[in-house]
Motif scaffolding. Structure first.
Motif, PDB file in Angstrom:
ATOM      1  N   ASN A  15       0.851  -1.193   0.000  1.00 55.90           N
ATOM      2  CA  ASN A  15       0.000   0.000   0.000  1.00 55.90           C
ATOM      3  C   ASN A  15       0.885   1.241   0.000  1.00 55.90           C
ATOM      4  OD1 ASN A  15      -2.551   1.570   0.661  1.00 55.90           O
ATOM      5  ND2 ASN A  15      -1.267   2.069   2.417  1.00 55.90           N
ATOM      6  N   GLY A  16       0.720   2.088  -1.029  1.00 53.23           N
ATOM      7  CA  GLY A  16       1.538   3.288  -1.153  1.00 53.23           C
ATOM      8  C   GLY A  16       0.820   4.533  -0.695  1.00 53.23           C
ATOM      9  N   ALA A  17       1.336   5.679  -1.130  1.00 49.19           N
ATOM     10  CA  ALA A  17       0.752   6.964  -0.753  1.00 49.19           C
ATOM     11  C   ALA A  17      -0.545   7.202  -1.517  1.00 49.19           C
ATOM     12  CB  ALA A  17       1.746   8.081  -1.045  1.00 49.19           C
ATOM     13  N   GLY A  18      -1.373   8.093  -0.985  1.00 48.01           N
ATOM     14  CA  GLY A  18      -2.583   8.501  -1.681  1.00 48.01           C
ATOM     15  C   GLY A  18      -3.730   7.529  -1.582  1.00 48.01           C
ATOM     16  N   THR A  19      -3.747   6.684  -0.550  1.00 45.83           N
ATOM     17  CA  THR A  19      -4.806   5.697  -0.387  1.00 45.83           C
ATOM     18  C   THR A  19      -5.517   5.890   0.945  1.00 45.83           C
ATOM     19  OG1 THR A  19      -3.433   4.049   0.726  1.00 45.83           O
ATOM     20  CG2 THR A  19      -3.420   4.029  -1.698  1.00 45.83           C
ATOM     21  N   LEU A  20      -6.646   5.236   1.077  1.00 50.52           N
ATOM     22  CA  LEU A  20      -7.380   5.265   2.345  1.00 50.52           C
ATOM     23  C   LEU A  20      -6.549   4.633   3.460  1.00 50.52           C
ATOM     24  CD1 LEU A  20      -9.980   5.757   3.968  1.00 50.52           C
ATOM     25  CD2 LEU A  20     -10.854   3.583   3.066  1.00 50.52           C
ATOM     26  N   LEU A  21      -5.889   3.519   3.162  1.00 51.42           N
ATOM     27  CA  LEU A  21      -5.044   2.884   4.167  1.00 51.42           C
ATOM     28  C   LEU A  21      -3.884   3.784   4.581  1.00 51.42           C
ATOM     29  CD1 LEU A  21      -4.902  -0.793   2.868  1.00 51.42           C
ATOM     30  CD2 LEU A  21      -5.736  -0.067   5.110  1.00 51.42           C
ATOM     31  N   HIS A  22      -3.364   4.536   3.618  1.00 47.16           N
ATOM     32  CA  HIS A  22      -2.283   5.481   3.919  1.00 47.16           C
ATOM     33  C   HIS A  22      -2.736   6.478   4.984  1.00 47.16           C
ATOM     34  CE1 HIS A  22       1.145   8.175   3.029  1.00 47.16           C
ATOM     35  NE2 HIS A  22       0.260   9.153   3.109  1.00 47.16           N
ATOM     36  N   GLU A  23      -3.927   7.034   4.826  1.00 45.44           N
ATOM     37  CA  GLU A  23      -4.424   7.996   5.815  1.00 45.44           C
ATOM     38  C   GLU A  23      -4.675   7.319   7.157  1.00 45.44           C
ATOM     39  OE1 GLU A  23      -7.877  11.354   6.623  1.00 45.44           O
ATOM     40  OE2 GLU A  23      -8.087  10.004   4.896  1.00 45.44           O
ATOM     41  N   MET A  24      -5.211   6.099   7.128  1.00 41.38           N
ATOM     42  CA  MET A  24      -5.473   5.405   8.392  1.00 41.38           C
ATOM     43  C   MET A  24      -4.168   5.103   9.126  1.00 41.38           C
ATOM     44  SD  MET A  24      -8.781   2.919   7.915  1.00 41.38           S
ATOM     45  CE  MET A  24      -8.328   2.041   6.421  1.00 41.38           C
ATOM     46  N   MET A  25      -3.119   4.756   8.385  1.00 41.56           N
ATOM     47  CA  MET A  25      -1.814   4.532   9.015  1.00 41.56           C
ATOM     48  C   MET A  25      -1.335   5.817   9.694  1.00 41.56           C
ATOM     49  SD  MET A  25       0.068   2.205   6.097  1.00 41.56           S
ATOM     50  CE  MET A  25       1.633   2.045   6.993  1.00 41.56           C
ATOM     51  N   GLN A  26      -1.504   6.944   9.022  1.00 43.00           N
ATOM     52  CA  GLN A  26      -1.087   8.222   9.598  1.00 43.00           C
ATOM     53  C   GLN A  26      -1.863   8.546  10.866  1.00 43.00           C
ATOM     54  OE1 GLN A  26      -1.660  10.729   6.071  1.00 43.00           O
ATOM     55  NE2 GLN A  26       0.555  10.988   5.928  1.00 43.00           N
ATOM     56  N   VAL A  27      -3.172   8.313  10.839  1.00 43.87           N
ATOM     57  CA  VAL A  27      -4.000   8.575  12.018  1.00 43.87           C
ATOM     58  C   VAL A  27      -3.483   7.785  13.214  1.00 43.87           C
ATOM     59  CG1 VAL A  27      -6.289   8.163  13.040  1.00 43.87           C
ATOM     60  CG2 VAL A  27      -6.108   9.200  10.774  1.00 43.87           C
ATOM     61  N   ALA A  28      -3.100   6.518  12.962  1.00 44.35           N
ATOM     62  CA  ALA A  28      -2.690   5.634  14.047  1.00 44.35           C
ATOM     63  C   ALA A  28      -1.231   5.812  14.470  1.00 44.35           C
ATOM     64  CB  ALA A  28      -2.939   4.185  13.650  1.00 44.35           C
ATOM     65  N   GLY A  29      -0.532   6.758  13.859  1.00 41.77           N
ATOM     66  CA  GLY A  29       0.828   7.039  14.301  1.00 41.77           C
ATOM     67  C   GLY A  29       1.924   6.359  13.509  1.00 41.77           C
ATOM     68  N   PHE A  30       1.626   5.947  12.282  1.00 41.61           N
ATOM     69  CA  PHE A  30       2.638   5.347  11.414  1.00 41.61           C
ATOM     70  C   PHE A  30       2.980   6.290  10.261  1.00 41.61           C
ATOM     71  CE2 PHE A  30       0.624   1.497  13.227  1.00 41.61           C
ATOM     72  CZ  PHE A  30       1.754   0.885  13.742  1.00 41.61           C
ATOM     73  N   ARG A  31       4.224   6.233   9.819  1.00 38.65           N
ATOM     74  CA  ARG A  31       4.610   6.888   8.575  1.00 38.65           C
ATOM     75  C   ARG A  31       4.707   5.802   7.509  1.00 38.65           C
ATOM     76  NH1 ARG A  31       9.665   8.285   9.362  1.00 38.65           N
ATOM     77  NH2 ARG A  31      10.653   7.096   7.692  1.00 38.65           N
ATOM     78  N   ASN A  32       3.978   5.973   6.448  1.00 37.97           N
ATOM     79  CA  ASN A  32       3.952   4.950   5.401  1.00 37.97           C
ATOM     80  C   ASN A  32       5.295   4.947   4.678  1.00 37.97           C
ATOM     81  OD1 ASN A  32       3.374   3.117   3.425  1.00 37.97           O
ATOM     82  ND2 ASN A  32       1.571   4.185   2.628  1.00 37.97           N
ATOM     83  N   ALA A  33       6.125   3.944   4.972  1.00 44.06           N
ATOM     84  CA  ALA A  33       7.455   3.873   4.369  1.00 44.06           C
ATOM     85  C   ALA A  33       7.394   3.683   2.865  1.00 44.06           C
ATOM     86  CB  ALA A  33       8.254   2.735   5.011  1.00 44.06           C
ATOM     87  N   ALA A  34       6.300   3.130   2.348  1.00 47.27           N
ATOM     88  CA  ALA A  34       6.168   2.950   0.904  1.00 47.27           C
ATOM     89  C   ALA A  34       6.212   4.289   0.189  1.00 47.27           C
ATOM     90  CB  ALA A  34       4.874   2.213   0.576  1.00 47.27           C
ATOM     91  N   ALA A  35       5.656   5.315   0.827  1.00 48.16           N
ATOM     92  CA  ALA A  35       5.716   6.653   0.239  1.00 48.16           C
ATOM     93  C   ALA A  35       7.153   7.159   0.213  1.00 48.16           C
ATOM     94  CB  ALA A  35       4.826   7.609   1.035  1.00 48.16           C
ATOM     95  N   ASP A  36       7.945   6.812   1.235  1.00 44.52           N
ATOM     96  CA  ASP A  36       9.362   7.200   1.254  1.00 44.52           C
ATOM     97  C   ASP A  36      10.120   6.557   0.097  1.00 44.52           C
ATOM     98  OD1 ASP A  36       8.777   8.541   3.588  1.00 44.52           O
ATOM     99  OD2 ASP A  36       9.546   6.965   4.902  1.00 44.52           O
ATOM    100  N   TYR A  37       9.704   5.341  -0.265  1.00 41.19           N
ATOM    101  CA  TYR A  37      10.349   4.642  -1.380  1.00 41.19           C
ATOM    102  C   TYR A  37       9.800   5.092  -2.735  1.00 41.19           C
ATOM    103  CZ  TYR A  37      11.533   1.434   2.451  1.00 41.19           C
ATOM    104  OH  TYR A  37      11.979   0.892   3.637  1.00 41.19           O
ATOM    105  N   GLY A  38       8.831   6.009  -2.725  1.00 36.51           N
ATOM    106  CA  GLY A  38       8.289   6.548  -3.968  1.00 36.51           C
ATOM    107  C   GLY A  38       7.091   5.814  -4.524  1.00 36.51           C
ATOM    108  N   LEU A  39       6.485   4.917  -3.721  1.00 36.52           N
ATOM    109  CA  LEU A  39       5.338   4.158  -4.219  1.00 36.52           C
ATOM    110  C   LEU A  39       4.057   4.949  -3.994  1.00 36.52           C
ATOM    111  CD1 LEU A  39       4.295   1.457  -5.398  1.00 36.52           C
ATOM    112  CD2 LEU A  39       4.007   0.663  -3.043  1.00 36.52           C
ATOM    113  N   ALA A  40       3.308   5.152  -5.077  1.00 33.70           N
ATOM    114  CA  ALA A  40       2.010   5.824  -4.995  1.00 33.70           C
ATOM    115  C   ALA A  40       0.903   4.796  -5.213  1.00 33.70           C
ATOM    116  CB  ALA A  40       1.899   6.928  -6.040  1.00 33.70           C
TER     117      ALA A  40
END
Length: 289
Positions: free
Chosen positions: A189-214
């Motif tokens: 799961n990359g950036a720009g998704t519903l799961l991405h926002e839920m990860m942020q809410v729960a205190g995670f940084r989506n590492a896939a976005a750091d690797y450039g995955l959208a």
């Protein structure tokens, strides 16, 4: 065929108008009982997507649903309990199948092919085309939209209230922990998704976005070895890809923690959001601070 022990043809040949009048209600009941199951379900709601299947079942009694998508009857694709899904009629999503059911409403997706849309329009069907929400707010709006379309506003409002409550309960104010959420194999799961926002809410940084995955895409282990995340969430810890990833990360002495994130929590939004947020929050508490 017989009615009350009297042969059907003999009863019709009796010539008595009074007898025929007595038999008529029985004949109508008999014919109604012999009608095909599909005809009995005409006028309900047909859903062509596993996520709208799930949302419909949360909004209305199963008796109002004429058919769901065939995906919901498959273990790897459903967000509905299999015993519930397999108790309902399903379609392959073809225009011919749907039109034959003469539904009051069809719930389709924004990806529905133009030819299928044209067939629905020609048949005069009422169709609601839903997209794939990429934010919690958009998912709530979709719940409200479908609820309004089927006259289930109160249930829709209750689902959205549970989502708001889940967001408040999962929100983390501390430092974000880098994490990867794999959907299956090396599909992440990359950036720009519903799961991405839920990860942020729960205190995670989506590492896939750091690797450039959208959005959603392949993220092989070779990419993450140089900068492993603190947490990997995966539904298939026993799978071959997950096992290989685990072995390679161990060789790098990476301090990566792998936890289970159930497959049914990654498929849809709406009613799934509270459970997904609860699981993410529980994992975040495990890796605190």
């Amino acid at each position: 065929m017989a009615l009350s022990g009297v042969p059907f043809m003999a009863a019709c040949a009796c010539g008595s108008t009074k007898a025929m009048r007595r038999l008529l209600p029985l004949l109508l009941l008999l014919l109604a009982g012999c009608a095909p199951a599909g005809e009995q379900r005409q006028g309900g709601i047909v859903s062509l997507n596993p996520c709208s299947d799930q949302l419909l079942l949360a909004l209305v009694p199963a008796g109002r649903i004429a058919a769901i998508s065939h995906y919901s009857q498959q273990a790897g694709a459903t967000s509905v309990p299999l015993d519930v899904a397999r108790g309902l009629r399903s379609t392959g999503g073809t225009a011919e199948e749907v039109i034959a059911l003469a539904p009051r409403l069809v719930v389709a997706t924004s990806y529905t092919p133009p030819a299928t849309r044209a067939a629905f329009a020609k048949a005069g069907l009422r169709v609601l085309y839903l997209d794939s929400p990429t934010t919690i707010a958009a998912s709530k709006a979709q719940v409200a939209e479908l609820a309004h379309a089927i006259g289930a506003e109160a249930r829709g409002a209750a689902i959205n209230a549970r989502i708001d409550h889940a967001v408040a309960g999962a929100r983390w104010s501390g430092a974000a922990v880098p994490a990867l959420l794999y959907i299956s194999g090396d599909l992440a799961n990359g950036a720009g998704t519903l799961l991405h926002e839920m990860m942020q809410v729960a205190g995670f940084r989506n590492a896939a976005a750091d690797y450039g995955l959208a959005m959603t895409g392949s993220l092989p282990v070779e990419i993450i070895l140089t900068d492993p995340p603190a947490v990997i969430l995966s539904p298939d810890r026993g799978g071959r890809t997950a096992a290989l990833r685990r072995r390679l990360l161990e060789r790098t002495d990476a301090d990566t923690r792998e936890v289970t994130f159930p497959r049914e929590l990654v498929n849809c939004g709406g009613p799934t959001i509270p459970a997904a947020l609860a699981r993410l929050a529980a994992v975040r508490r495990q890796v605190a601070p």
